[in-house]
Design an enzyme around this catalytic site. Sequence first.
Site, PDB file in Angstrom:
ATOM      1  N   HIS A  31      -5.758   2.778  -5.132  1.00 22.50           N
ATOM      2  CA  HIS A  31      -5.161   3.812  -4.274  1.00 22.50           C
ATOM      3  C   HIS A  31      -6.233   4.456  -3.382  1.00 22.50           C
ATOM      4  CE1 HIS A  31      -1.409   6.550  -4.087  1.00 22.50           C
ATOM      5  NE2 HIS A  31      -2.040   6.574  -2.921  1.00 22.50           N
ATOM      6  N   THR A  90       0.853  -1.201   0.000  1.00 17.22           N
ATOM      7  CA  THR A  90       0.000   0.000   0.000  1.00 17.22           C
ATOM      8  C   THR A  90       0.887   1.248   0.000  1.00 17.22           C
ATOM      9  OG1 THR A  90      -0.109  -0.017   2.411  1.00 17.22           O
ATOM     10  CG2 THR A  90      -1.931  -1.085   1.248  1.00 17.22           C
ATOM     11  N   ALA A 144      -6.513   3.395   0.024  1.00 14.34           N
ATOM     12  CA  ALA A 144      -6.238   3.048   1.427  1.00 14.34           C
ATOM     13  C   ALA A 144      -6.479   4.246   2.357  1.00 14.34           C
ATOM     14  CB  ALA A 144      -4.805   2.557   1.570  1.00 14.34           C
ATOM     15  N   PHE A 145      -6.314   5.448   1.828  1.00 12.61           N
ATOM     16  CA  PHE A 145      -6.438   6.657   2.678  1.00 12.61           C
ATOM     17  C   PHE A 145      -7.900   7.076   2.883  1.00 12.61           C
ATOM     18  CE2 PHE A 145      -7.800   9.895  -0.351  1.00 12.61           C
ATOM     19  CZ  PHE A 145      -7.612   9.217  -1.544  1.00 12.61           C
ATOM     20  N   ARG A 149       3.911   2.679  -2.421  1.00 13.97           N
ATOM     21  CA  ARG A 149       3.903   3.295  -3.751  1.00 13.97           C
ATOM     22  C   ARG A 149       4.189   2.189  -4.760  1.00 13.97           C
ATOM     23  NH1 ARG A 149       1.458   6.913  -2.077  1.00 13.97           N
ATOM     24  NH2 ARG A 149       1.947   9.128  -2.012  1.00 13.97           N
ATOM     25  N   GLU A 171       0.185   3.821 -12.318  1.00 10.41           N
ATOM     26  CA  GLU A 171      -1.154   4.303 -11.950  1.00 10.41           C
ATOM     27  C   GLU A 171      -1.430   5.745 -12.388  1.00 10.41           C
ATOM     28  OE1 GLU A 171      -0.738   3.836  -7.533  1.00 10.41           O
ATOM     29  OE2 GLU A 171      -1.357   5.926  -7.457  1.00 10.41           O
TER      30      GLU A 171
END
Length: 335
Positions: free
Chosen positions: A295, A232, A297-298, A234, A263
Site C-alpha cells: 500500500h 491499486t 502507491a501514494f 482496495r 492488510e
Amino acid sequence: MKVLLYSAKDFEIPYLEKANNNKYQLTFTKEALSSQTAMMSVGYDAISIFSADEACFLTIEKLKDFGIKYITLRSVGYDNVNLRTASRLKIRVANVPAYSPYAIAEHSVALLLALNRKLIESNLRVQHYNFNLDNLVGIDLNEKTVGIIGTGRIGSVMTKIMHGFGCNVIGYDIEENNKLIDDYNLRYTTLKKLCELSDIISLHIPLNAETHSLINENIISEMKTGVILINTARGAVINTEDVINGLKNGKIGALGIDVYENEKGLFFNDHSQDIPNDEMLMILNAMPNVLMTGHHAFLTDEALTNIAETTIHNLDCWNSGLETGNELTEIIYLS
Ligand code: NAD
C-alpha cells in the site's frame, strides 16, 4: 484546535508539520484508531486517520462520547468510516479527494511493467552474475487492450498513460467520462465485455457494497487466459481466494497488487520477525508471477504534500465554521 493524528508514520510527519505551520496543536501517535484506541482522543477536538484505521459504528459512538467533532482522513478512500453513524452523531468527516492521481496510476504502471518484463527476477539473476535470459519473455504493450475498471481521477490518468503506450483502452464505470473518449479514444463497455477483451485489467474503483468482491470466480471465468491483473484500489474489490485459484489454473497470467483484503493490522508495520500466519499472503508471496507492494502507491513527495495541505485545509475550514468542500456525507459503507 487540538488534533490527534492516528497511524502517523515518520515519513509523513514533516509534511504535516510544515503544512500546519504551528497553527493547531498536533499530536502524532503510531497507534491505529479502533474501538480500543478511541479512548486516546479524550481532550481533542478532531482526529485524523488513514486507511488502516477503523472508524466503525462502535468507534464513532465512542469518539462522540469523548468529544470529537471532526474526523479528517489523510486518504482518498473512506470505506473504513461508518459515515451513517458519523452523520447521525453530527461528527463532520472530510477526506483528501485528490492528492495525486498520478502517484497511484504511475505505481499501477510500475507494477505492470515490472511483472510483464520480469524485472525482479532479472535483477536477482544479475545480482548473482547469472545473465541467462530463459523465462524472462514478456509482451509488447503496444496495441494490447487494457481494461480500466473505474475511470475516475486515477483511472483517467491510467487511461492517458496506457494510451501513450499505444494500447487500445476500454473502460467500465457507472459514469462515463466523455473527455477520455475524445482524448484517448477510450471505449466504454460492460464489465463482462471488458473482461473478455482485455489483455491487461487495472482496477480503480472505490470499495463499497457494490464493488466488494467485484473480481470473483464468475467474472474471472470471462477473462482472457493469461490476463495481467493490477489492483491499486482496495484489497477487497477482488476476492483473493478466487484470484489465487485463477493464478493456479493459469487463467490469470500475472497479478500486481498494492492492496490486500487482509492488510489491516499487517501493512504499514514491520512483521519480518513474526512467524507468517496468513495463508493467502504466503501463497501470493511464493508465486513468481505475483508482485505485491505494501500500500505505497501514494508515496510520492507531491502526494504527501497535498495530503498534508488538504488535511490542514479541512481543519482550517472547520475552525472557521466553514464547509471544507471535501465533506463526506454519502451513505455508502460496509457494515
Ligand atoms: P474517483 O472517485 O475519482 O473514481 C472512482 C471511479 O469509480 C468513479 O468514476 C466512479 O464512478 C467509479 N465507480 C464507483 N462505483 C462503481 C461501480 N460500482 N462500478 C463501476 N464503477 C464505479 O476515485 P479515485 O481518486 O480515482 O480513487 C479510486 C480508488 O483508489 C479510491 O477509492 C481508493 O480506494 C484507491 N486509492 C488507493 C491508493 C493507494 O495508495 N493504493 C491511493 C489512493 C486511492
